[in-house]
Scaffold this active site. Sequence first.
Site, PDB file in Angstrom:
ATOM      1  N   ASP A 137       2.799 -23.883 -19.269  1.00 30.49           N
ATOM      2  CA  ASP A 137       1.782 -24.489 -18.354  1.00 30.49           C
ATOM      3  C   ASP A 137       1.166 -23.911 -17.367  1.00 30.49           C
ATOM      4  O   ASP A 137       1.749 -22.933 -16.606  1.00 30.49           O
ATOM      5  CB  ASP A 137       2.782 -25.525 -17.462  1.00 30.49           C
ATOM      6  CG  ASP A 137       1.796 -26.781 -16.920  1.00 30.49           C
ATOM      7  OD1 ASP A 137       1.894 -27.826 -17.285  1.00 30.49           O
ATOM      8  OD2 ASP A 137       1.241 -26.297 -15.904  1.00 30.49           O
ATOM      9  N   ASN A 151     -10.304 -25.704 -11.854  1.00 27.63           N
ATOM     10  CA  ASN A 151     -11.192 -26.790 -12.038  1.00 27.63           C
ATOM     11  C   ASN A 151     -12.095 -27.254 -10.588  1.00 27.63           C
ATOM     12  O   ASN A 151     -13.199 -27.198 -10.629  1.00 27.63           O
ATOM     13  CB  ASN A 151     -10.637 -28.039 -12.496  1.00 27.63           C
ATOM     14  CG  ASN A 151     -10.460 -28.069 -13.980  1.00 27.63           C
ATOM     15  OD1 ASN A 151     -11.076 -27.169 -14.838  1.00 27.63           O
ATOM     16  ND2 ASN A 151      -9.337 -28.809 -14.547  1.00 27.63           N
ATOM     17  N   ASP A 200     -12.427 -24.992 -18.832  1.00 28.45           N
ATOM     18  CA  ASP A 200     -12.349 -25.114 -20.424  1.00 28.45           C
ATOM     19  C   ASP A 200     -12.098 -23.605 -20.852  1.00 28.45           C
ATOM     20  O   ASP A 200     -11.421 -23.438 -21.781  1.00 28.45           O
ATOM     21  CB  ASP A 200     -13.420 -25.859 -20.983  1.00 28.45           C
ATOM     22  CG  ASP A 200     -13.077 -27.378 -20.923  1.00 28.45           C
ATOM     23  OD1 ASP A 200     -12.301 -27.925 -20.252  1.00 28.45           O
ATOM     24  OD2 ASP A 200     -14.098 -27.870 -21.071  1.00 28.45           O
ATOM     25  N   GLU A 211      -3.228 -28.908 -19.872  1.00 27.82           N
ATOM     26  CA  GLU A 211      -3.155 -27.463 -19.537  1.00 27.82           C
ATOM     27  C   GLU A 211      -1.698 -26.882 -19.858  1.00 27.82           C
ATOM     28  O   GLU A 211      -1.306 -26.262 -19.378  1.00 27.82           O
ATOM     29  CB  GLU A 211      -3.525 -26.998 -18.202  1.00 27.82           C
ATOM     30  CG  GLU A 211      -3.298 -27.982 -17.049  1.00 27.82           C
ATOM     31  CD  GLU A 211      -1.860 -28.196 -16.774  1.00 27.82           C
ATOM     32  OE1 GLU A 211      -1.211 -29.059 -17.186  1.00 27.82           O
ATOM     33  OE2 GLU A 211      -1.328 -27.427 -15.808  1.00 27.82           O
TER      34      GLU A 211
HETATM   35  P1  GH3 Z   1       1.214 -26.668 -11.666  1.00 24.92           P
HETATM   36  O1  GH3 Z   1       1.069 -25.257 -11.598  1.00 24.92           O
HETATM   37  O2  GH3 Z   1       2.338 -27.589 -10.901  1.00 24.92           O
HETATM   38  O3  GH3 Z   1       1.037 -27.191 -13.197  1.00 24.92           O
HETATM   39  O4  GH3 Z   1      -0.440 -27.299 -11.009  1.00 24.92           O
HETATM   40  P2  GH3 Z   1      -1.665 -27.773 -11.709  1.00 24.92           P
HETATM   41  O5  GH3 Z   1      -2.651 -27.842 -10.908  1.00 24.92           O
HETATM   42  O6  GH3 Z   1      -1.955 -26.988 -12.964  1.00 24.92           O
HETATM   43  O7  GH3 Z   1      -0.991 -29.040 -12.369  1.00 24.92           O
HETATM   44  P3  GH3 Z   1      -1.637 -30.559 -12.265  1.00 24.92           P
HETATM   45  O8  GH3 Z   1      -0.753 -31.234 -13.188  1.00 24.92           O
HETATM   46  O9  GH3 Z   1      -1.521 -31.237 -10.861  1.00 24.92           O
HETATM   47  O10 GH3 Z   1      -3.288 -30.493 -12.886  1.00 24.92           O
HETATM   48  C1  GH3 Z   1      -3.532 -30.171 -13.994  1.00 24.92           C
HETATM   49  C2  GH3 Z   1      -4.869 -29.781 -14.312  1.00 24.92           C
HETATM   50  O11 GH3 Z   1      -5.413 -29.727 -15.595  1.00 24.92           O
HETATM   51  C3  GH3 Z   1      -5.778 -31.165 -13.885  1.00 24.92           C
HETATM   52  C4  GH3 Z   1      -6.504 -31.631 -14.973  1.00 24.92           C
HETATM   53  O12 GH3 Z   1      -8.015 -31.935 -14.576  1.00 24.92           O
HETATM   54  C5  GH3 Z   1      -6.447 -30.271 -15.717  1.00 24.92           C
HETATM   55  N1  GH3 Z   1      -6.957 -30.316 -17.193  1.00 24.92           N
HETATM   56  C6  GH3 Z   1      -6.287 -31.097 -18.040  1.00 24.92           C
HETATM   57  N2  GH3 Z   1      -6.709 -30.985 -19.235  1.00 24.92           N
HETATM   58  C7  GH3 Z   1      -7.868 -30.150 -19.164  1.00 24.92           C
HETATM   59  C8  GH3 Z   1      -9.137 -29.787 -20.042  1.00 24.92           C
HETATM   60  O13 GH3 Z   1      -9.089 -29.921 -21.096  1.00 24.92           O
HETATM   61  N3  GH3 Z   1     -10.166 -28.948 -19.409  1.00 24.92           N
HETATM   62  C9  GH3 Z   1     -10.096 -28.831 -18.095  1.00 24.92           C
HETATM   63  N4  GH3 Z   1     -10.970 -28.037 -17.373  1.00 24.92           N
HETATM   64  N5  GH3 Z   1      -8.919 -29.076 -17.191  1.00 24.92           N
HETATM   65  C10 GH3 Z   1      -7.987 -29.901 -17.712  1.00 24.92           C
HETATM   66 MG    MG Z   2      -0.475 -26.943 -14.459  1.00 25.62          MG
HETATM   67 MG    MG Z   3       0.790 -30.017 -16.673  1.00 30.28          MG
END
Ligand code: GH3
Ligand code: MG
Ligand code: MG
Length: 325
Positions: free
Chosen positions: A181, A189, A198, A224
């Site tokens: 992860d 983002n 992305d 992610e």
């Molecule tokens: P942690 O270290 O605890 O995992 O923190 P984090 O910020 O990575 O975790 P969180 O689950 O809060 O956020 C995940 C983020 O991933 C939020 C979401 O917008 C982003 N995300 C998920 N799928 C995609 C994608 O396909 N493209 C982009 N650009 N962002 C994505």
């Molecule tokens: Mg994460």
């Molecule tokens: Mg996650």
Amino acid sequence: MTATPFTILLVDDDAAIRRLVRLVLERSGYVVHEATSGAEAHVLVTSVPWDLAILDRRLPDIDGAVLGHEIRQDEAFRTRYIIMLTGEDEPQDKVDGLNLGADDYITKPFQHPELLARVRAGKRIVDLQKELVASNRRLEHLSITDGLTKLYNHRYFQDELSKAFETTSRYGRPLSLALLDLDLFKKVNDTHGHAAGDEVLKNVAQLFMGSIRSADIAARYGGEEFAVIMPETTAADAAMFAEKIRARVEESPASFNDTVIPVTISIGVASAPAARIKSPRDLVEKADKALYRAKHNGRNQVQIAETAAGRSSHAAATSAAGRRD
Ligand code: GH3
Ligand code: MG
Ligand code: MG
């Protein structure tokens, strides 16, 4: 689609007929290969690529209708087109040939336009079938691939994990799973925009693909979060792999519009066979728990699932040789 020439196998023991048919077909741009008997034909069908076969009914070593039937038994040749060459005075030949799986027949002596018209009709069918096969392949690929990262998707991951787990349960072979992860990805983002995010996802996917073995399966688990299935891999080896990929991600930032975007990942690893892991779901759960610990302990690290004895271990780089180097 690449324009490979339409290729015809011509099987007839009569040299004069072969010469004539070849001439007519080659003038129309077809590629022709010849065989003079059933035995030669059997060799030819597997040694050259072909689309359509013209088989004389009366061959020295076999009935052409039976030969056509035999060729059709091979799954690889089911979509090919078979035309029988039959004598004018033997109507039963045509019935037999068609009953045994031929697609069409031409009566000797034949007119050139008729021969060409029947071959063209066959080509239409074969071309259509080729398109169907190609489009099925494309659809199949799309149905198991994640569009953004080109890794396998969640569904394919689940299917493959089930299969791999079955092998492990049945034969006691080692199997490891890593859940990966991205750390604080929301911030990427928020800071650089979704498009940059992305790009980061694509970049880490590339790193995964370049780091795994051919038997491993790297998938986008969701958002992610990623997963790597490692068949025939013990916990110790999986830990080494995970540490290697963790370090690689840290060292290989993505760049987007001239901005370098560093990211790190946290990884949880679980392995089977293990006492409390009875299903693919258990394996995912254990890896997920280990991942949670990696996050809780400060991120950018690898954690290995707790063993039945209750110990947990941190996958610090070890001195032993890695399985992948
Ligand atoms: P942690 O270290 O605890 O995992 O923190 P984090 O910020 O990575 O975790 P969180 O689950 O809060 O956020 C995940 C983020 O991933 C939020 C979401 O917008 C982003 N995300 C998920 N799928 C995609 C994608 O396909 N493209 C982009 N650009 N962002 C994505
Ligand atoms: Mg994460
Ligand atoms: Mg996650």
